[in-house]
Structure formats: structure tokens, C-alpha cells
Design an enzyme around this catalytic site. Structure first.
Site, PDB file in Angstrom:
ATOM      1  N   ASN A  45       0.842  -1.196   0.000  1.00  0.00           N
ATOM      2  CA  ASN A  45       0.000   0.000   0.000  1.00  0.00           C
ATOM      3  C   ASN A  45       0.875   1.243   0.000  1.00  0.00           C
ATOM      4  O   ASN A  45       1.938   1.292   0.613  1.00  0.00           O
ATOM      5  CB  ASN A  45      -1.016   0.002   1.156  1.00  0.00           C
ATOM      6  CG  ASN A  45      -0.418  -0.204   2.528  1.00  0.00           C
ATOM      7  OD1 ASN A  45       0.622  -0.838   2.685  1.00  0.00           O
ATOM      8  ND2 ASN A  45      -1.074   0.315   3.540  1.00  0.00           N
ATOM      9  N   CYS A  56      -4.292   0.726  -2.465  1.00  0.00           N
ATOM     10  CA  CYS A  56      -4.128  -0.521  -1.713  1.00  0.00           C
ATOM     11  C   CYS A  56      -3.047  -1.404  -2.345  1.00  0.00           C
ATOM     12  O   CYS A  56      -2.793  -1.339  -3.553  1.00  0.00           O
ATOM     13  CB  CYS A  56      -5.420  -1.324  -1.731  1.00  0.00           C
ATOM     14  SG  CYS A  56      -6.771  -0.602  -0.830  1.00  0.00           S
ATOM     15  N   GLU A  58      -3.095  -4.582  -3.037  1.00  0.00           N
ATOM     16  CA  GLU A  58      -3.558  -5.519  -4.065  1.00  0.00           C
ATOM     17  C   GLU A  58      -3.630  -4.843  -5.427  1.00  0.00           C
ATOM     18  O   GLU A  58      -3.263  -5.416  -6.452  1.00  0.00           O
ATOM     19  CB  GLU A  58      -4.968  -6.065  -3.728  1.00  0.00           C
ATOM     20  CG  GLU A  58      -5.064  -6.771  -2.406  1.00  0.00           C
ATOM     21  CD  GLU A  58      -5.424  -5.830  -1.254  1.00  0.00           C
ATOM     22  OE1 GLU A  58      -4.781  -4.766  -1.124  1.00  0.00           O
ATOM     23  OE2 GLU A  58      -6.331  -6.174  -0.487  1.00  0.00           O
ATOM     24  N   CYS A  89     -10.341  -5.124   0.240  1.00  0.00           N
ATOM     25  CA  CYS A  89     -11.451  -4.147   0.260  1.00  0.00           C
ATOM     26  C   CYS A  89     -12.291  -4.313  -1.010  1.00  0.00           C
ATOM     27  O   CYS A  89     -11.888  -4.991  -1.962  1.00  0.00           O
ATOM     28  CB  CYS A  89     -10.900  -2.723   0.374  1.00  0.00           C
ATOM     29  SG  CYS A  89     -10.295  -2.059  -1.196  1.00  0.00           S
ATOM     30  N   CYS A  92     -10.632  -3.395  -4.416  1.00  0.00           N
ATOM     31  CA  CYS A  92      -9.654  -4.393  -4.878  1.00  0.00           C
ATOM     32  C   CYS A  92     -10.339  -5.679  -5.340  1.00  0.00           C
ATOM     33  O   CYS A  92      -9.882  -6.325  -6.291  1.00  0.00           O
ATOM     34  CB  CYS A  92      -8.640  -4.683  -3.774  1.00  0.00           C
ATOM     35  SG  CYS A  92      -7.579  -3.256  -3.445  1.00  0.00           S
TER      36      CYS A  92
HETATM   37  N1  THU Z   1      -5.409  -1.350   2.413  1.00  0.00           N
HETATM   38  C1  THU Z   1      -4.866  -2.216   1.516  1.00  0.00           C
HETATM   39  O1  THU Z   1      -3.700  -2.083   1.114  1.00  0.00           O
HETATM   40  N2  THU Z   1      -5.637  -3.234   1.069  1.00  0.00           N
HETATM   41  C2  THU Z   1      -6.940  -3.447   1.436  1.00  0.00           C
HETATM   42  O2  THU Z   1      -7.592  -4.337   0.890  1.00  0.00           O
HETATM   43  C3  THU Z   1      -7.540  -2.619   2.484  1.00  0.00           C
HETATM   44  C4  THU Z   1      -6.756  -1.433   2.928  1.00  0.00           C
HETATM   45  C5  THU Z   1      -4.584  -0.226   2.886  1.00  0.00           C
HETATM   46  C6  THU Z   1      -5.039   1.132   2.446  1.00  0.00           C
HETATM   47  C7  THU Z   1      -4.476   2.011   3.529  1.00  0.00           C
HETATM   48  O3  THU Z   1      -3.144   2.348   3.203  1.00  0.00           O
HETATM   49  C8  THU Z   1      -4.467   1.142   4.760  1.00  0.00           C
HETATM   50  O4  THU Z   1      -4.584  -0.197   4.292  1.00  0.00           O
HETATM   51  C9  THU Z   1      -5.588   1.429   5.748  1.00  0.00           C
HETATM   52  O5  THU Z   1      -6.819   1.403   5.123  1.00  0.00           O
END
Ligand code: THU
Length: 140
Positions: A45, A56, A58, A89, A92
Site C-alpha cells: 500500500n 491498496c 492488491e 477491500c 480491490c
Molecule cells: N489497504 C490495503 O492495502 N488493502 C486493502 O484491501 C484494504 C486497505 C490499505 C489502504 C491504507 O493504506 C491502509 O490499508 C488502511 O486502510
């Protein structure tokens, strides 16, 4: 069942999690996707001071794979610091669906917990390129 391939993908996600840029959430995420030809591509991320521009892990992994010329994702590992390995999320899920359909998800954490899921169970009716009648190409 967690396979050797799943574990290899998780290792790649754990490694790239160290590069997460998350000064605002302090929630590092690492992801690794396995493409149809077996290539592993990683992403972490990356947060922005303009919060909504954050991407994110992914999606960074999928977009990197696509940039490298891959079009189909077979599986995706995601590593977080939570006790219960976290699912991707909604945004993604949609992107994974478009580039892999029913992707195998390998969800892990930094303590070694692992669970496996199928994307279709988390996103039962994903939007796809076929729904765009002006779209002349799709990813299949
Ligand atoms: N995040 C991800 O990298 N992947 C996800 O599926 C959910 C959230 C990251 C985004 C942000 O930098 C941190 O997690 C908090 O939401």
C-alpha cells in the site's frame, strides 16, 4: 488447504509488506499476485497526504502485473498485521475480478496465520467488461 504455491506467494507478500508507505494509517499491507504463466508480482500500500489518493497493496500488485504485460491473475496473497487475516477491500475485489475472475485468495498475517478463500464468495456478482457495450476488447 494451503499449498506450497500459496506459501511461496505469501512469502513474497510478506517481503514487500516491508516497503509499505503507510505513515497515516500505520497499517502496512503486502500483496503478491501469481499470473497465469506463474510469474509473481508484488505490491504494497502507498498512502498519500491527500488521503483518498492512497492505493491498496492488491491494486498496486495487479496494476504492476498488467504494466509488465500480464493480463490474467490466478491467485493473490494479502498480508496484514491483524490477528485475523484480512480480506481485500471492495475496490480491490472488483479489480481482481476483472483481471482474474474467481481468483484464489491467500490471506495471511505477520504471525503466520493463513486462510484461503475464493473471490467469488466475497464478490458474488462483480461488474465486468462485457457489460460495457462500447467495449471492443475484454480480458478473457
Ligand atoms: N489497504 C490495503 O492495502 N488493502 C486493502 O484491501 C484494504 C486497505 C490499505 C489502504 C491504507 O493504506 C491502509 O490499508 C488502511 O486502510
Amino acid at each position: 488447504m494451503v499449498t506450497d504455491e500459496d506459501r511461496e506467494l505469501l512469502e513474497a507478500a510478506l517481503e514487500v509488506q516491508k516497503n509499505a508507505h503507510c505513515p497515516f494509517s500505520a497499517y502496512p499491507v503486502g500483496s503478491a499476485v501469481r499470473t497465469q504463466d506463474g510469474t509473481i508480482v508484488r505490491g504494497c500500500n502507498v498512502e498519500s497526504a491527500s488521503f483518498s489518493l492512497t492505493c491498496c497493496a492488491e491494486r498496486v500488485a495487479v496494476f504492476s502485473a498488467v504494466s509488465a504485460g500480464h493480463r490474467r491473475i490466478y491467485s493473490c496473497a494479502i498480508v496484514t498485521i491483524e490477528d485475523r487475516p484480512a480480506p481485500p477491500c471492495g475496490a480491490c475485489r472488483q479489480v481482481l475480478w476483472e483481471f482474474g475472475g474467481d481468483v484464489r485468495l491467500v490471506l495471511g498475517n505477520t504471525n503466520g496465520a493463513v486462510r484461503v478463500a475464493q473471490l467469488k464468495d466475497l464478490l458474488p456478482d462483480g461488474f465486468s467488461a462485457e457489460q460495457l457495450d462500447r467495449c471492443t476488447t475484454n480480458t478473457d
